[in-house]
Design a protein around this motif. Structure first.
Motif, short mmCIF file in Angstrom:
data_model
loop_
_atom_site.label_atom_id
_atom_site.label_comp_id
_atom_site.label_asym_id
_atom_site.label_seq_id
_atom_site.Cartn_x
_atom_site.Cartn_y
_atom_site.Cartn_z
N SER A 253 0.84 -1.22 0.00
CA SER A 253 0.00 0.00 0.00
C SER A 253 0.87 1.26 0.00
O SER A 253 0.36 2.36 -0.16
CB SER A 253 -0.96 -0.01 1.20
OG SER A 253 -0.26 0.29 2.38
N TRP A 254 2.19 1.10 0.17
CA TRP A 254 3.11 2.26 0.14
C TRP A 254 3.67 2.53 -1.25
O TRP A 254 4.40 3.50 -1.47
CB TRP A 254 4.24 2.07 1.16
CG TRP A 254 3.79 2.39 2.55
CD1 TRP A 254 2.99 1.61 3.34
CD2 TRP A 254 4.04 3.59 3.30
NE1 TRP A 254 2.75 2.25 4.54
CE2 TRP A 254 3.40 3.46 4.54
CE3 TRP A 254 4.77 4.76 3.05
CZ2 TRP A 254 3.44 4.45 5.52
CZ3 TRP A 254 4.83 5.74 4.02
CH2 TRP A 254 4.16 5.58 5.24
N THR A 255 3.38 1.66 -2.23
CA THR A 255 3.81 1.90 -3.62
C THR A 255 3.19 3.20 -4.11
O THR A 255 2.01 3.47 -3.83
CB THR A 255 3.37 0.72 -4.51
OG1 THR A 255 3.97 -0.47 -4.01
CG2 THR A 255 3.77 0.94 -5.97
N VAL A 256 3.98 4.02 -4.82
CA VAL A 256 3.44 5.29 -5.34
C VAL A 256 2.64 5.01 -6.61
O VAL A 256 3.20 4.61 -7.64
CB VAL A 256 4.56 6.33 -5.57
CG1 VAL A 256 3.97 7.63 -6.09
CG2 VAL A 256 5.36 6.56 -4.29
N THR A 257 1.33 5.19 -6.50
CA THR A 257 0.39 4.89 -7.59
C THR A 257 -0.28 6.19 -8.07
O THR A 257 -0.19 7.21 -7.38
CB THR A 257 -0.72 3.95 -7.07
OG1 THR A 257 -1.37 4.64 -5.98
CG2 THR A 257 -0.18 2.62 -6.58
N ILE A 280 8.33 0.14 -5.98
CA ILE A 280 8.48 1.51 -5.49
C ILE A 280 7.37 2.39 -6.07
O ILE A 280 6.73 3.17 -5.36
CB ILE A 280 9.85 2.10 -5.91
CG1 ILE A 280 11.01 1.29 -5.32
CG2 ILE A 280 9.94 3.59 -5.61
CD1 ILE A 280 11.35 1.59 -3.89
N VAL A 281 7.19 2.27 -7.38
CA VAL A 281 6.27 3.17 -8.12
C VAL A 281 5.63 2.38 -9.25
O VAL A 281 6.28 1.52 -9.86
CB VAL A 281 7.07 4.39 -8.65
CG1 VAL A 281 8.25 3.98 -9.51
CG2 VAL A 281 6.17 5.38 -9.41
N SER A 282 4.37 2.68 -9.51
CA SER A 282 3.71 1.94 -10.59
C SER A 282 4.11 2.51 -11.94
O SER A 282 4.48 3.68 -12.06
CB SER A 282 2.20 1.95 -10.39
OG SER A 282 1.73 3.26 -10.39
N ASP A 283 4.03 1.66 -12.96
CA ASP A 283 4.35 2.07 -14.33
C ASP A 283 3.62 3.36 -14.70
O ASP A 283 4.20 4.26 -15.32
CB ASP A 283 3.91 0.98 -15.33
CG ASP A 283 4.82 -0.26 -15.30
OD1 ASP A 283 5.99 -0.12 -14.87
OD2 ASP A 283 4.35 -1.33 -15.70
N ALA A 284 2.35 3.41 -14.31
CA ALA A 284 1.50 4.54 -14.72
C ALA A 284 2.04 5.88 -14.20
O ALA A 284 1.84 6.91 -14.83
CB ALA A 284 0.07 4.32 -14.23
N VAL A 285 2.74 5.86 -13.06
CA VAL A 285 3.34 7.11 -12.54
C VAL A 285 4.70 7.35 -13.19
O VAL A 285 4.99 8.44 -13.67
CB VAL A 285 3.48 7.08 -10.99
CG1 VAL A 285 4.26 8.29 -10.49
CG2 VAL A 285 2.11 7.00 -10.34
N LEU A 286 5.50 6.29 -13.25
CA LEU A 286 6.87 6.45 -13.78
C LEU A 286 6.85 6.84 -15.26
O LEU A 286 7.74 7.56 -15.72
CB LEU A 286 7.64 5.14 -13.58
CG LEU A 286 9.16 5.22 -13.70
CD1 LEU A 286 9.75 6.25 -12.73
CD2 LEU A 286 9.79 3.87 -13.45
#
Ligand code: SN0
Length: 315
Positions: A253-257, A280-286
């Motif tokens: 739940s700490w992944t940046v989405t 760490i971060v979802s594809d959609a953010v990166l």
């Protein structure tokens, strides 16, 4: 500047950032400065950005750069004083650092912590041994407790992308499969304390950083609350500091989405890289417009060039 192994070596952050901006606008303007000078880059650990950007910074200044992977190509070094060297170590740091100083005008070293013995890691014995025995300036390319060149690039990136005078910057812990060092967050905390920003750290319980570095900073275990109105989200994993080097949570739940980013003030997403996608971060953010990780990585060159300039000028 006589050495650069910690954010504490920065006398005036504002001046350093304006120097880096000036260098970025005209990277080849001082090609004579490094003429006939050699930078030695010594790696005990892997590197992509640090190695290439620091080498490029040297080349931009007309300096030569020589690189060695000490862990795989060098003699095993001994760091203990007064030992009988009847084991695996073939060469003492005492000779090694003095010898490298004969060939190089500046020595840069990368040495990650083992994350098993807090006291030993905090001694920064590798970087400090080079400082002790080298006769030329020493740069940290990430030691056990700090990654100061990354921090300068981070501060430069925030300066470039901020849209308000005093942006809200959030350092958030995010999950990772491996136990990672504290060097990147420590140096980021140190540099944000010097910058004109509203700085907040958020992490799950059990992931406090060294209190010595975070003293005076707002810290919350509520990531959503931290993200509210943020202008910059800086994600990073680190292992536990209290339960030293251990992974005490991988809470997804700490992944940046995108949902998390929607809580912010249209924040920019930052990470030092390499980054584990969808941990760490979802594809959609990166892969979104919000991500500035590539320009952030580009700034590593100008941060390194600013530091090399200050060391060459001995200013
Ligand atoms: C290092 C760290 O200090 O977190 C270097 C960052 C600049 N990162 C890693 O070791 C990541 C390794 C991995 O397997 O993802």
């Amino acid at each position: 500047m006589k050495k650069f192994t910690s954010v504490d070596d920065i006398q005036d952050l504002e001046r350093l950032i304006s120097l880096a901006k000036k260098i970025k606008a005209a990277p080849f303007a001082n090609q004579q400065k490094g003429g006939n000078k050699t930078l030695g880059l010594l790696f005990f650990n892997p590197s992509l950005r640090t190695r290439l950007s620091t080498q490029k910074a040297a080349l931009n200044l007309g300096m030569n750069a020589i690189v060695m992977n000490l862990n795989t190509e060098g003699w095993v070094l001994e760091f203990e004083e007064g030992v009988v060297m009847d084991g695996n170590s073939a060469e003492h740091i005492k000779e090694a650092a003095q010898v490298v100083s004969q060939y190089c005008d500046i020595i840069a070293v990368r040495s990650f912590p083992a994350l098993t013995d807090k006291e030993k890691d905090e001694e920064e014995y590798v970087i400090n041994a080079f400082l002790k025995y080298a006769s030329v300036p020493v740069i940290s390319l990430e030691g056990s407790t700090e990654h100061p060149l990354q921090a300068v690039a981070d501060a430069l990136t925030i300066e470039e992308y901020k849209t308000t005078k005093r942006p809200k910057v959030v350092l958030t812990w995010a999950p990772h499969p491996k136990a990672l060092p504290h060097a990147v967050p420590n140096s980021f905390v140190k540099i944000m304390k010097k910058a004109d920003v509203d700085f907040v750290i958020t992490h799950p319980e059990g992931y406090s950083l060294n209190h010595h570095f975070t003293a005076g900073v707002t810290i919350t275990h509520n990531q959503d609350e931290a993200f509210a109105n943020a202008d910059f989200i800086y994600a990073k994993n680190w292992s536990s500091y209290d339960d030293y080097g251990k992974i005490v949570s991988k809470d997804p739940s700490w992944t940046v989405t995108p949902k998390k980013m929607a809580l912010t003030n249209n924040a920019k997403f930052m990470h030092c890289l390499p980054v584990r996608r969808n941990m760490i971060v979802s594809d959609a953010v990166l892969d979104s417009e919000a991500s500035i990780v590539i320009p952030q990585a580009n700034n590593r060159t100008f941060a390194a060039q600013a530091i090399l300039t200050k060391l060459l000028d001995n200013e």
